[in-house]
Structure formats: structure tokens, C-alpha cells
Design a protein around this motif. Structure first.
Motif, PDB file in Angstrom:
ATOM      1  N   ALA A  36       0.557  -0.955  -0.377  1.00 39.72           N
ATOM      2  CA  ALA A  36      -0.293  -0.325  -0.014  1.00 39.72           C
ATOM      3  C   ALA A  36       0.995   1.101   0.004  1.00 39.72           C
ATOM      4  CB  ALA A  36      -0.781  -0.027   1.077  1.00 39.72           C
ATOM      5  N   THR A  37       1.913   1.250  -0.032  1.00 38.14           N
ATOM      6  CA  THR A  37       2.871   2.272  -0.362  1.00 38.14           C
ATOM      7  C   THR A  37       3.062   2.616  -1.341  1.00 38.14           C
ATOM      8  OG1 THR A  37       4.470   1.292   1.851  1.00 38.14           O
ATOM      9  CG2 THR A  37       5.328   2.896   0.923  1.00 38.14           C
ATOM     10  N   ALA A  38       2.768   4.577  -1.629  1.00 33.84           N
ATOM     11  CA  ALA A  38       3.866   4.882  -3.274  1.00 33.84           C
ATOM     12  C   ALA A  38       5.017   4.996  -2.849  1.00 33.84           C
ATOM     13  CB  ALA A  38       2.569   6.094  -3.284  1.00 33.84           C
ATOM     14  N   ILE A  39       5.324   5.543  -3.514  1.00 30.70           N
ATOM     15  CA  ILE A  39       7.814   5.528  -3.987  1.00 30.70           C
ATOM     16  C   ILE A  39       7.692   5.621  -5.063  1.00 30.70           C
ATOM     17  CG2 ILE A  39       9.684   3.663  -4.104  1.00 30.70           C
ATOM     18  CD1 ILE A  39       8.584   1.516  -2.461  1.00 30.70           C
ATOM     19  N   LYS A  40       8.515   7.302  -4.980  1.00 33.13           N
ATOM     20  CA  LYS A  40       8.910   7.794  -6.026  1.00 33.13           C
ATOM     21  C   LYS A  40      10.095   8.141  -6.480  1.00 33.13           C
ATOM     22  CE  LYS A  40       8.113  11.380  -9.068  1.00 33.13           C
ATOM     23  NZ  LYS A  40       6.691  13.108  -8.964  1.00 33.13           N
ATOM     24  N   GLN A  82       3.927   5.784   2.664  1.00 27.40           N
ATOM     25  CA  GLN A  82       4.122   5.135   4.359  1.00 27.40           C
ATOM     26  C   GLN A  82       5.814   4.674   4.362  1.00 27.40           C
ATOM     27  OE1 GLN A  82       0.652   2.437   4.254  1.00 27.40           O
ATOM     28  NE2 GLN A  82      -0.202   3.690   2.969  1.00 27.40           N
ATOM     29  N   PRO A  83       5.519   4.018   5.070  1.00 25.66           N
ATOM     30  CA  PRO A  83       6.932   3.703   6.006  1.00 25.66           C
ATOM     31  C   PRO A  83       7.362   2.243   4.752  1.00 25.66           C
ATOM     32  CG  PRO A  83       5.593   3.830   7.923  1.00 25.66           C
ATOM     33  CD  PRO A  83       4.707   4.294   7.135  1.00 25.66           C
ATOM     34  N   LEU A  84       9.094   2.899   4.480  1.00 29.21           N
ATOM     35  CA  LEU A  84       9.415   1.608   4.739  1.00 29.21           C
ATOM     36  C   LEU A  84      10.288   0.508   5.152  1.00 29.21           C
ATOM     37  CD1 LEU A  84      10.427   2.503   1.308  1.00 29.21           C
ATOM     38  CD2 LEU A  84       8.671   0.809   1.180  1.00 29.21           C
ATOM     39  N   TYR A  85      10.612  -0.577   5.517  1.00 29.95           N
ATOM     40  CA  TYR A  85      11.668  -1.239   6.178  1.00 29.95           C
ATOM     41  C   TYR A  85      12.649  -1.930   6.082  1.00 29.95           C
ATOM     42  CZ  TYR A  85       7.610  -0.427   9.686  1.00 29.95           C
ATOM     43  OH  TYR A  85       6.792   0.518  10.072  1.00 29.95           O
ATOM     44  N   PHE A  86      13.959  -1.953   6.339  1.00 23.44           N
ATOM     45  CA  PHE A  86      15.445  -2.209   5.741  1.00 23.44           C
ATOM     46  C   PHE A  86      15.874  -3.111   6.900  1.00 23.44           C
ATOM     47  CE2 PHE A  86      14.335   1.536   3.307  1.00 23.44           C
ATOM     48  CZ  PHE A  86      14.707   1.362   1.952  1.00 23.44           C
ATOM     49  N   ASN A  87      15.702  -4.088   6.911  1.00 25.39           N
ATOM     50  CA  ASN A  87      16.414  -5.039   8.218  1.00 25.39           C
ATOM     51  C   ASN A  87      15.963  -4.846   9.768  1.00 25.39           C
ATOM     52  OD1 ASN A  87      18.765  -6.336   5.812  1.00 25.39           O
ATOM     53  ND2 ASN A  87      19.758  -4.706   6.427  1.00 25.39           N
ATOM     54  N   GLY A  88      14.279  -4.317   9.103  1.00 26.09           N
ATOM     55  CA  GLY A  88      14.057  -4.240  10.510  1.00 26.09           C
ATOM     56  C   GLY A  88      13.891  -2.535  11.220  1.00 26.09           C
ATOM     57  N   SER A 135      11.389  -4.018   3.224  1.00 29.94           N
ATOM     58  CA  SER A 135       9.684  -4.666   3.879  1.00 29.94           C
ATOM     59  C   SER A 135       8.870  -3.588   3.620  1.00 29.94           C
ATOM     60  CB  SER A 135       9.508  -5.290   4.365  1.00 29.94           C
ATOM     61  OG  SER A 135       9.926  -4.682   5.779  1.00 29.94           O
ATOM     62  N   THR A 136       7.605  -3.457   3.357  1.00 35.38           N
ATOM     63  CA  THR A 136       6.048  -2.262   4.090  1.00 35.38           C
ATOM     64  C   THR A 136       5.910  -2.620   4.856  1.00 35.38           C
ATOM     65  OG1 THR A 136       4.666  -3.705   2.299  1.00 35.38           O
ATOM     66  CG2 THR A 136       5.582  -2.204   1.761  1.00 35.38           C
ATOM     67  N   SER A 137       6.467  -4.220   5.745  1.00 40.41           N
ATOM     68  CA  SER A 137       5.349  -3.879   6.940  1.00 40.41           C
ATOM     69  C   SER A 137       6.759  -4.571   7.832  1.00 40.41           C
ATOM     70  CB  SER A 137       4.124  -4.623   7.153  1.00 40.41           C
ATOM     71  OG  SER A 137       4.385  -5.839   6.823  1.00 40.41           O
ATOM     72  N   LEU A 138       6.739  -4.866   9.333  1.00 38.08           N
ATOM     73  CA  LEU A 138       7.548  -5.515  10.356  1.00 38.08           C
ATOM     74  C   LEU A 138       6.834  -6.757  10.250  1.00 38.08           C
ATOM     75  CD1 LEU A 138       7.758  -3.207  12.892  1.00 38.08           C
ATOM     76  CD2 LEU A 138       9.962  -3.619  11.337  1.00 38.08           C
TER      77      LEU A 138
END
Length: 389
Positions: free
Chosen positions: A254-258, A296-302, A386-389
């Protein structure tokens, strides 16, 4: 016979006269290259505190900047007057614009005139460089300013660079017996090397906004160079050297990335380790800093990267890459400050079978999220998210 006191006074007078005459007479020609392309050829000359520059910009159709002026004793600009024009074989040249700088009453004034419309701006500082003075002539100023550099290794001289209609810091630093670093956060730092006689030998602008290298030779006949290149352009129009502005947009989960970035080309150059030096920050593009926008947030290695806007920088090395997300989103690509990083993540790197001529950034879908991929020349660096934890 002169008395010892009179002789001492004469010697002292000679010393102060010599100091007052600094800098000495300096002149030469500087040829800048970008890979296999010659981007500019120009003569520079300094006599006392008076100077002149004639530059042929060869990045597209030939344009010429001619300027002259004078420095204050510390190397800051007192006056400048010049113009930029497009030479035309067998016809009158096409005047593009004129410019003038002068310092008066604690302020520097810069006037530009284009199509009979004049604009004057006032800056409450002294300056050593300004983008509005002759376009490509800006990268010829270090050849003159090196004559005002401090004499002691490690010492610096600080002034200002007028760019984006504001005054930014400009610095001249002596980094070795015959080596100097000159520039600003926006233009980047040029490394200058002198020979044993104190004449300019080479300029290294890799990592600057131009990513060029310069070789200094004796002055040449600029009129002949200009006409030869005009004739060449008429016979075979020159393809301009330009960085393509582009963007990639996608929705993952659900995350828009530009990501908005400028795409330099290989142009026959050795990219990683030369154009993009190892173990130092890279704008990961060209011109303005590459910009990431998230709703919305993104998660890199948590680790969370909150929704918002960020600039993206990387540190390529032979042993792997690091990607940095910086909270200063709208900056020029050379204005990176590590203290504004909000997140740093390691990237994996692979060798490509085919050369990627234009720098390409992609955001692709993957398990539980996606990857940011940076491909150029023969390498691809990527980092999963990832888009969620």
C-alpha cells in the motif's frame, strides 16, 4: 658606501614591494575532458591583480565566454565584465548575454543583461566565484585563484560563491607542497597540481558537479580553436553532453514510492573507481541530489524509514556499497552532510554481463516488499525492503 641602516631599509622596501606585487604573471591554457569528450578549452591570464579568461564551451554547439576583471589582494573579486556569445562562421556572432560584477559599499553587485533585459542582484559579501559569470568560465577560476592560496600546508582561505542567488562558502586550501583544493559545497572541490616552477599542471574535478579532468598547457590561439570547432559542428552537429532527468514511481503493498534522479552516461569512461571514486559519498546520479518520496514507511532489515522525503546517497567500495537516506531532501548533489543521515544500510553488488550506458534506478517487487536497484556501467547494487514489520 651605503650605511648598514640604509641598506637594511632598501632591502626591507624591496621585500614589501615584492609582497605588494604578488601574485606574479601567470598564464596558460586549460583543456577539460569528460571521458573521451573535450568539454572546454580556454586561456587564462593573470598579471598583478588583473585577469582575463576566454573559454570555448564544447558540451553542445560551441559557445564562448570572454571576461576580464581584477582581484582584491586576497583573491576576492573586485570587478568583472564579460559576455557569452555563439560564434557563427562567416557571420556576426550571436550575443547571448552580458554580465558585470563590482564591489561597492560592503556589497557585491552582479548585473546580467539578456535580450535587453537587465537584472541586478546585491550580495552583502565579497566573493571569489559566481555561476552567472560566463557559464563554463566558472571552472577556470581555480586556475587563477590558486595564486592566492595560503603558503602553509593545511591552511585555508575562506570566501563566498554566488550560486542559486545566495552566497555559499568558497574555500582555497593548500593540501601539499604543490597541491591545492579549491571550490564550494555546490560546485564541489577541484584538486590542482603545480609543477616545480609553480605553473599549473593539472586539475582533477572528479566528484565535482562537472566530473571533469583538466590538463594545463601553454596559451593557444583561441580564435583558431573556436572557428575549427564551429566548422566541425556545421559539418557534423555536436550531440550535447546532458544528463537526463527521470523518475521511477510504483506502489508496493500500500506504499507509494517515487525516486527522482538525473541520469549520467558512461561515455567511454571508467566509472567505478574513477568517475565515481571508491570509499566516498556519491550523489547516485548527477546534478541535484537523487530524491526519494514515500507516503508510508519502509523497513530495511527491520529498521524504519518513515514516510516523507529524503535524498539518497551511496558509498561505493570494492567490498560492497552503503546506501544513505538523508533528511535534507532538496539539495544539490555535492552538498551532502553525513550528520543529516537518518538511515544507512548495506547493499549487495553484482557484475552485469552487458554495460548499462545510462544510470538506471529501479524499484522492483520482491518477497514481502521490494528492492531498490542502482545499475550503471557493469555493476548493479541493490537493497531489499519490506512494507511492514
Amino acid at each position: 658606501m651605503l650605511s648598514r641602516t640604509l641598506l637594511s631599509l632598501l632591502l626591507l622596501s624591496c621585500f614589501f614591494f615584492a609582497q605588494a606585487q604578488k601574485p606574479n604573471y601567470k598564464k596558460g591554457c586549460l583543456i577539460y575532458t569528460l571521458g573521451k569528450d573535450t568539454t572546454a578549452i580556454g586561456n587564462f591570464e593573470l598579471k598583478g591583480y588583473d585577469f582575463s579568461i576566454t573559454v570555448a564551451d564544447l558540451t553542445g554547439a560551441v559557445t564562448v565566454s570572454k571576461l576580464k576583471g581584477s582581484f582584491f589582494p586576497n583573491g576576492e573579486l573586485q570587478t568583472v565584465e564579460g559576455n557569452m556569445y555563439k560564434p557563427v562562421a562567416g557571420k556576426d556572432s550571436q550575443l547571448l548575454y552580458t554580465y558585470k560584477l563590482y564591489y561597492d559599499s560592503s556589497s557585491t553587485f552582479i548585473e546580467t543583461r539578456r535580450n535587453n533585459t537587465a537584472t541586478t542582484r546585491k550580495y552583502p559579501v565579497k566573493v571569489m566565484a559566481a555561476n552567472s559569470l560566463g557559464g563554463y568560465a566558472l571552472v577556470y577560476m581555480p586556475a587563477l585563484l590558486v595564486n592566492f592560496a595560503p603558503g602553509k600546508n593545511g591552511d585555508s582561505l575562506l570566501s563566498h560563491h554566488i550560486v542559486f542567488n545566495s552566497a555559499r562558502n568558497f574555500i582555497i586550501r593548500k593540501t601539499g607542497d604543490r597541491n591545492f583544493s579549491i571550490g564550494s559545497p555546490v560546485m564541489g572541490m577541484f584538486t590542482l597540481s603545480l609543477d616545480k616552477k609553480g605553473n599549473l599542471r593539472a586539475v582533477d574535478g572528479i566528484g565535482t558537479s562537472w566530473n571533469i579532468k583538466g590538463m594545463a598547457i601553454s596559451p593557444i590561439n583561441m580564435d583558431s580553436v573556436i572557428m575549427a570547432n564551429v566548422t566541425k559542428d556545421n559539418a557534423s552537429p555536436h550531440i550535447p553532453i546532458a544528463n537526463k532527468l527521470d523518475s521511477v514511481q510504483t506502489i508496493i503493498g500500500a506504499t507509494a514510492i517515487k525516486i527522482r534522479y538525473s541520469r549520467p552516461s558512461v561515455r567511454g569512461r571508467v566509472i567505478f573507481g574513477e568517475v565515481v571514486p571508491y570509499n566516498r559519498f556519491w550523489r547516485t546520479g548527477a546534478d541535484a541530489a537523487t530524491k526519494l518520496t514515500l507516503d508510508q514507511p519502509l523497513y530495511f532489515n527491520g529498521r524504519e524509514l518513515s514516510a516523507g522525503e529524503y535524498s539518497i546517497f551511496t558509498i561505493p567500495s570494492k567490498n560492497g556499497w552503503t546506501i544513505m537516506f538523508n533528511k535534507q531532501a532538496n539539495i544539490w548533489g555535492t552538498e551532502y552532510k553525513a550528520e543529516n543521515d537518518v538511515l544507512r544500510v548495506q547493499m549487495s553488488v553484482e557484475t552485469l554481463q552487458e554495460t548499462v550506458e545510462l544510470l538506471t534506478i529501479n524499484v522492483v517487487q520482491a518477497d514481502k516488499g521490494g528492492r531498490i536497484e542502482v545499475s550503471w556501467d557493469n555493476l548493479k547494487a541493490s537493497v531489499p525492503f519490506s512494507t511492514s514489520l
